[in-house]
Write a protein that holds these residues in place. Structure first.
Motif: not given
Length: 91
Positions: A36, A38-41, A51-54, A74-75, A77
């Motif tokens: 997460t 790295r931005g991966d689900d 999942s990463v949420r913006k 921000s990001r 999870v």
């Protein structure tokens, strides 16, 4: 249930030692965290998806002073439960 209780339950179910079960839990959570970051689900079929949420930048308010503040983007999870988990919880 906390991590030591989870490790104990896994150890009882699999025949592993509590220490080994704890290592497995740590390895799984470390890999989910790394993916997460790295931005991966991360999808665990039947359990759910991390999942990463913006979050967009927005205007907020300081509850103590009432002053308007700018909250930066921000990001974070998110977790969406899978079908099997939803069914297990609902009975």
């Amino acid at each position: 249930m906390r991590k030591p209780e989870l490790a104990s339950a896994i150890a009882d179910q699999t025949g592993l030692t509590k220490e080994k079960a704890s290592e497995v839990i740590n390895a799984v959570t470390d890999q989910i965290s790394a993916a997460t970051a790295r931005g991966d689900d991360v999808s665990l079929i039947g359990f759910g998806t991390f999942s990463v949420r913006k979050r967009d930048a927005r205007t907020g308010r300081n509850p103590q002073t009432g002053a308007t503040i700018q909250i930066p983007a921000s990001r974070t999870v998110g977790f969406k439960a899978g079908k099997a988990l939803k069914e297990a919880v609902s009975g």
